[in-house]
Design a protein around this motif. Sequence first.
Motif, PDB file in Angstrom:
ATOM      1  N   GLU A  57       0.850  -1.204   0.000  1.00  0.00           N
ATOM      2  CA  GLU A  57       0.000   0.000   0.000  1.00  0.00           C
ATOM      3  C   GLU A  57       0.878   1.245   0.000  1.00  0.00           C
ATOM      4  OE1 GLU A  57      -2.963  -0.104   3.066  1.00  0.00           O
ATOM      5  OE2 GLU A  57      -3.809   1.814   2.420  1.00  0.00           O
ATOM      6  N   ALA A  58       1.945   1.201   0.814  1.00  0.00           N
ATOM      7  CA  ALA A  58       2.848   2.350   0.862  1.00  0.00           C
ATOM      8  C   ALA A  58       3.577   2.522  -0.467  1.00  0.00           C
ATOM      9  CB  ALA A  58       3.851   2.160   2.000  1.00  0.00           C
ATOM     10  N   GLY A  59       3.844   1.396  -1.159  1.00  0.00           N
ATOM     11  CA  GLY A  59       4.594   1.461  -2.414  1.00  0.00           C
ATOM     12  C   GLY A  59       3.729   1.746  -3.626  1.00  0.00           C
ATOM     13  N   LEU A  60       2.508   1.194  -3.661  1.00  0.00           N
ATOM     14  CA  LEU A  60       1.683   1.291  -4.872  1.00  0.00           C
ATOM     15  C   LEU A  60       0.369   2.042  -4.672  1.00  0.00           C
ATOM     16  CD1 LEU A  60       2.020  -2.450  -6.031  1.00  0.00           C
ATOM     17  CD2 LEU A  60       3.248  -0.520  -6.974  1.00  0.00           C
ATOM     18  N   GLY A  61       0.038   2.333  -3.406  1.00  0.00           N
ATOM     19  CA  GLY A  61      -1.267   2.917  -3.092  1.00  0.00           C
ATOM     20  C   GLY A  61      -1.525   4.271  -3.736  1.00  0.00           C
ATOM     21  N   TRP A  62      -0.472   4.992  -4.147  1.00  0.00           N
ATOM     22  CA  TRP A  62      -0.620   6.326  -4.728  1.00  0.00           C
ATOM     23  C   TRP A  62      -1.112   6.267  -6.177  1.00  0.00           C
ATOM     24  CZ3 TRP A  62       2.357   6.949  -9.108  1.00  0.00           C
ATOM     25  CH2 TRP A  62       3.376   6.001  -9.290  1.00  0.00           C
ATOM     26  N   MET A  63      -0.963   5.094  -6.836  1.00  0.00           N
ATOM     27  CA  MET A  63      -1.332   4.987  -8.258  1.00  0.00           C
ATOM     28  C   MET A  63      -2.855   4.999  -8.413  1.00  0.00           C
ATOM     29  SD  MET A  63       1.173   1.865  -9.213  1.00  0.00           S
ATOM     30  CE  MET A  63       0.559   1.621 -10.856  1.00  0.00           C
ATOM     31  N   PRO A  64      -3.366   5.387  -9.596  1.00  0.00           N
ATOM     32  CA  PRO A  64      -4.816   5.208  -9.814  1.00  0.00           C
ATOM     33  C   PRO A  64      -5.117   3.711  -9.781  1.00  0.00           C
ATOM     34  CG  PRO A  64      -3.727   6.117 -11.787  1.00  0.00           C
ATOM     35  CD  PRO A  64      -2.673   5.967 -10.747  1.00  0.00           C
ATOM     36  N   GLY A  65      -6.127   3.329  -9.023  1.00  0.00           N
ATOM     37  CA  GLY A  65      -6.437   1.901  -8.862  1.00  0.00           C
ATOM     38  C   GLY A  65      -5.443   1.201  -7.965  1.00  0.00           C
ATOM     39  N   GLY A  66      -4.626   2.010  -7.287  1.00  0.00           N
ATOM     40  CA  GLY A  66      -3.506   1.469  -6.507  1.00  0.00           C
ATOM     41  C   GLY A  66      -3.925   0.442  -5.461  1.00  0.00           C
TER      42      GLY A  66
ATOM     43  N   VAL B 236      -2.722  -3.320  -5.179  1.00  0.00           N
ATOM     44  CA  VAL B 236      -2.098  -3.831  -3.951  1.00  0.00           C
ATOM     45  C   VAL B 236      -2.716  -5.187  -3.599  1.00  0.00           C
ATOM     46  CG1 VAL B 236      -2.002  -3.488  -1.446  1.00  0.00           C
ATOM     47  CG2 VAL B 236      -1.471  -1.598  -2.986  1.00  0.00           C
ATOM     48  N   ALA B 237      -4.051  -5.248  -3.669  1.00  0.00           N
ATOM     49  CA  ALA B 237      -4.750  -6.491  -3.335  1.00  0.00           C
ATOM     50  C   ALA B 237      -4.299  -7.613  -4.269  1.00  0.00           C
ATOM     51  CB  ALA B 237      -6.258  -6.279  -3.442  1.00  0.00           C
ATOM     52  N   LEU B 238      -4.180  -7.293  -5.578  1.00  0.00           N
ATOM     53  CA  LEU B 238      -3.767  -8.314  -6.547  1.00  0.00           C
ATOM     54  C   LEU B 238      -2.362  -8.828  -6.225  1.00  0.00           C
ATOM     55  CD1 LEU B 238      -4.933  -6.649  -9.913  1.00  0.00           C
ATOM     56  CD2 LEU B 238      -6.116  -8.412  -8.615  1.00  0.00           C
ATOM     57  N   VAL B 239      -1.459  -7.889  -5.939  1.00  0.00           N
ATOM     58  CA  VAL B 239      -0.060  -8.263  -5.694  1.00  0.00           C
ATOM     59  C   VAL B 239       0.056  -9.128  -4.429  1.00  0.00           C
ATOM     60  CG1 VAL B 239       2.244  -7.355  -5.118  1.00  0.00           C
ATOM     61  CG2 VAL B 239       0.873  -6.252  -6.894  1.00  0.00           C
TER      62      VAL B 239
ATOM     63  N   PRO C 229     -12.744  -4.672   3.195  1.00  0.00           N
ATOM     64  CA  PRO C 229     -13.114  -3.349   3.740  1.00  0.00           C
ATOM     65  C   PRO C 229     -12.255  -2.211   3.201  1.00  0.00           C
ATOM     66  CG  PRO C 229     -12.209  -4.792   5.463  1.00  0.00           C
ATOM     67  CD  PRO C 229     -12.325  -5.608   4.232  1.00  0.00           C
ATOM     68  N   ILE C 230     -10.979  -2.514   2.903  1.00  0.00           N
ATOM     69  CA  ILE C 230     -10.091  -1.463   2.373  1.00  0.00           C
ATOM     70  C   ILE C 230     -10.595  -1.006   1.004  1.00  0.00           C
ATOM     71  CG2 ILE C 230      -7.736  -0.981   1.566  1.00  0.00           C
ATOM     72  CD1 ILE C 230      -6.707  -2.927   3.692  1.00  0.00           C
ATOM     73  N   LEU C 231     -10.976  -1.977   0.155  1.00  0.00           N
ATOM     74  CA  LEU C 231     -11.458  -1.634  -1.189  1.00  0.00           C
ATOM     75  C   LEU C 231     -12.755  -0.832  -1.115  1.00  0.00           C
ATOM     76  CD1 LEU C 231     -10.837  -4.966  -3.195  1.00  0.00           C
ATOM     77  CD2 LEU C 231      -9.661  -2.802  -3.511  1.00  0.00           C
ATOM     78  N   VAL C 232     -13.674  -1.294  -0.266  1.00  0.00           N
ATOM     79  CA  VAL C 232     -14.980  -0.615  -0.169  1.00  0.00           C
ATOM     80  C   VAL C 232     -14.794   0.792   0.397  1.00  0.00           C
ATOM     81  CG1 VAL C 232     -17.256  -0.707   0.933  1.00  0.00           C
ATOM     82  CG2 VAL C 232     -16.268  -2.783  -0.018  1.00  0.00           C
TER      83      VAL C 232
ATOM     84  N   PHE D 238       2.786   9.380  -2.637  1.00  0.00           N
ATOM     85  CA  PHE D 238       3.824   8.452  -2.184  1.00  0.00           C
ATOM     86  C   PHE D 238       4.669   9.149  -1.120  1.00  0.00           C
ATOM     87  CE2 PHE D 238       8.150   6.746  -2.571  1.00  0.00           C
ATOM     88  CZ  PHE D 238       7.887   5.416  -2.295  1.00  0.00           C
ATOM     89  N   VAL D 239       4.725   8.532   0.081  1.00  0.00           N
ATOM     90  CA  VAL D 239       5.530   9.126   1.154  1.00  0.00           C
ATOM     91  C   VAL D 239       6.685   8.167   1.445  1.00  0.00           C
ATOM     92  CG1 VAL D 239       5.517  10.007   3.517  1.00  0.00           C
ATOM     93  CG2 VAL D 239       3.457  10.191   2.107  1.00  0.00           C
ATOM     94  N   LEU D 240       7.879   8.617   1.098  1.00  0.00           N
ATOM     95  CA  LEU D 240       9.064   7.762   1.219  1.00  0.00           C
ATOM     96  C   LEU D 240       9.242   7.249   2.647  1.00  0.00           C
ATOM     97  CD1 LEU D 240      11.321   6.758  -0.672  1.00  0.00           C
ATOM     98  CD2 LEU D 240      12.747   8.607   0.197  1.00  0.00           C
ATOM     99  N   LYS D 241       8.967   8.132   3.612  1.00  0.00           N
ATOM    100  CA  LYS D 241       9.148   7.768   5.029  1.00  0.00           C
ATOM    101  C   LYS D 241       8.230   6.595   5.401  1.00  0.00           C
ATOM    102  CE  LYS D 241       8.408   9.885   9.360  1.00  0.00           C
ATOM    103  NZ  LYS D 241       7.789  11.027   9.997  1.00  0.00           N
TER     104      LYS D 241
END
Lengths: 164, 420
Positions: free
Chosen positions: B82-91, B95-98, B123-126, B201-204
Amino acid sequence: MGIVRKIDWAVDKLSSHLLVVSVLVILVFSTLSIVLRWFHINLQWIEPMVRHLVFVCAFLGGVLATGKGTHIGIDLVGKFVEAQNWHNLKTWIARLIMFSSFGVLLWLIKAGIDFTIIEREFTKDAGLGVLQSGDLVAIIPIGLSLIALRFFLLLILSFEGDKI
Amino acid sequence: MSALIATGGILFLTVLGVPLFIIMSLAALVAFSFSGVQISAVAQEFYRISSAPTLVTIPLFTLAGYLMAESRSPQRLLRLTEAGLGWMPGGISIVALVVCAFFTAFTGASGVTIIALGGLIYPILVKDGYSEKYALGAITASGSLGLLFPPSLPIILYGLVAKVDIDKLFKAAIVPGMVIMIILSLYSIYNSPKSSVKKTFVLKNFFAALKDAWLEAILPIGVLVGIYGGYVTVTEAAAFTAFYVFVIEVFIYRDLSLNKDVPRVIIESMSLVGGILLILCCALGFTNFLVDEEIPTKIFALMKIYLTDKYSFLFFLNIFLLIVGCLMDIFSAIIVVVPLIIPISAEFGIDPIHLAIIFLANLEIGYLTPPVGINLFITSFRFKKPITEIYRASFPFMILLIIALMIITYIPDLSMFWFK
């Protein structure tokens, strides 16, 4: 029914404990043999022991899957009957499954005993010290007997209540 | 006449739900008896499996997967992706797929992914604005998504049954697996809710999540580098993986207790492994009998009348395997069907490695094909939704997977370019 339930419980516990010990032995010895090879130490009995323990695990896992009713099968009728809420029919189907499985297992045990007798006649070194191939193939009838016993006990227990 | 009655009886017991290992044993016992061969030959076929050196990989990889699924590993990996891909559209959906693909690769799509991760992901998706229908469909499809990624249990089983190099199969399956992931990711992007709050995307945050999950995140890379770097064999990789996961989950993360959790997880995972290995033992006798009787050759001769070239055969094969996939689980299908189709496919000039990838991709779709795809039932059970609702939810995903299957089938280079 009390004694049947106790025997079923004992078979389950015995199989579970043996399974846990077997898997931990497989895990430790598989890793150990790799580490030892780095130091040019090769314990040749580890590999056949691990392979035979996996074979034992197949039967013990089968005993537990029998108890949980999680054996893989193509359950087309069962799913349909369940969807229709025909509980009585489902119970009788489950009994028929257990009975036929028990019958086939008896035939298989006969095949396993025949094979063990033949293998003991022409026994050969299995790389496991005193244990010869003729001894190791006895895993088959013993393992199948445990599964058959589980099916038989569950069949008897199925008459205890209305539903399975 | 008696052969006909016996076949009818066996078919009746099969649809009734008698365990498949019993059915295969019965078929072997009957076939051997009818042809005058001693029934001890069936037990001899049983024992043959114990001589397969790669057999141990099945319990070890499965144990590793179950240990991770029962720990807090899904939460840690979910946070990391989520931290790595969550910023993308559909991220979030990607994340769930990966994460699901990661877990399925280790647990062999046995339903564990949906049970262990579904409750976290749904619940995260909804909450992120995806419709309930989309979320249910995505989870159902994700339950079998990692089948083509190493160290997938069905790949190992296929290699054992078909006598094809397992490390070659691992390699060949990577790109087709990626094709499926990309197609589903594009669909995730297309479906991404317009109303959701844009994340950055937050590197920290990424490093904090990585610090927490790196011991697990490096595992698939470790397995691949270990095998293809020539450092370990597949069997050794399985031993190391299981031992490594055992140590990190029990002694480093301390998610699982040695006395309570580990025995429970071993018993759960080995019930599945025992079931698979029993079918493998029992089916070997019967399928070898069929091969000895030249049944595949007879089927091939019949097919040659209607199917004139490789491509028409591949089309027919896909339809056949889709039907198999929705009636049988993947493990039984591999053990029962593979020995029969290998000689036929070879006659049509299909490489056994490409055939393996086609086969597994088909069976991956079978998991969500109505009426009896197993993922549909697991999702319905897990989320207490009517099965018809799950059929509707997973239908678009099934169509996308069929498109991916067509690409994988008709562009063999996706699987075979490594070996040219």
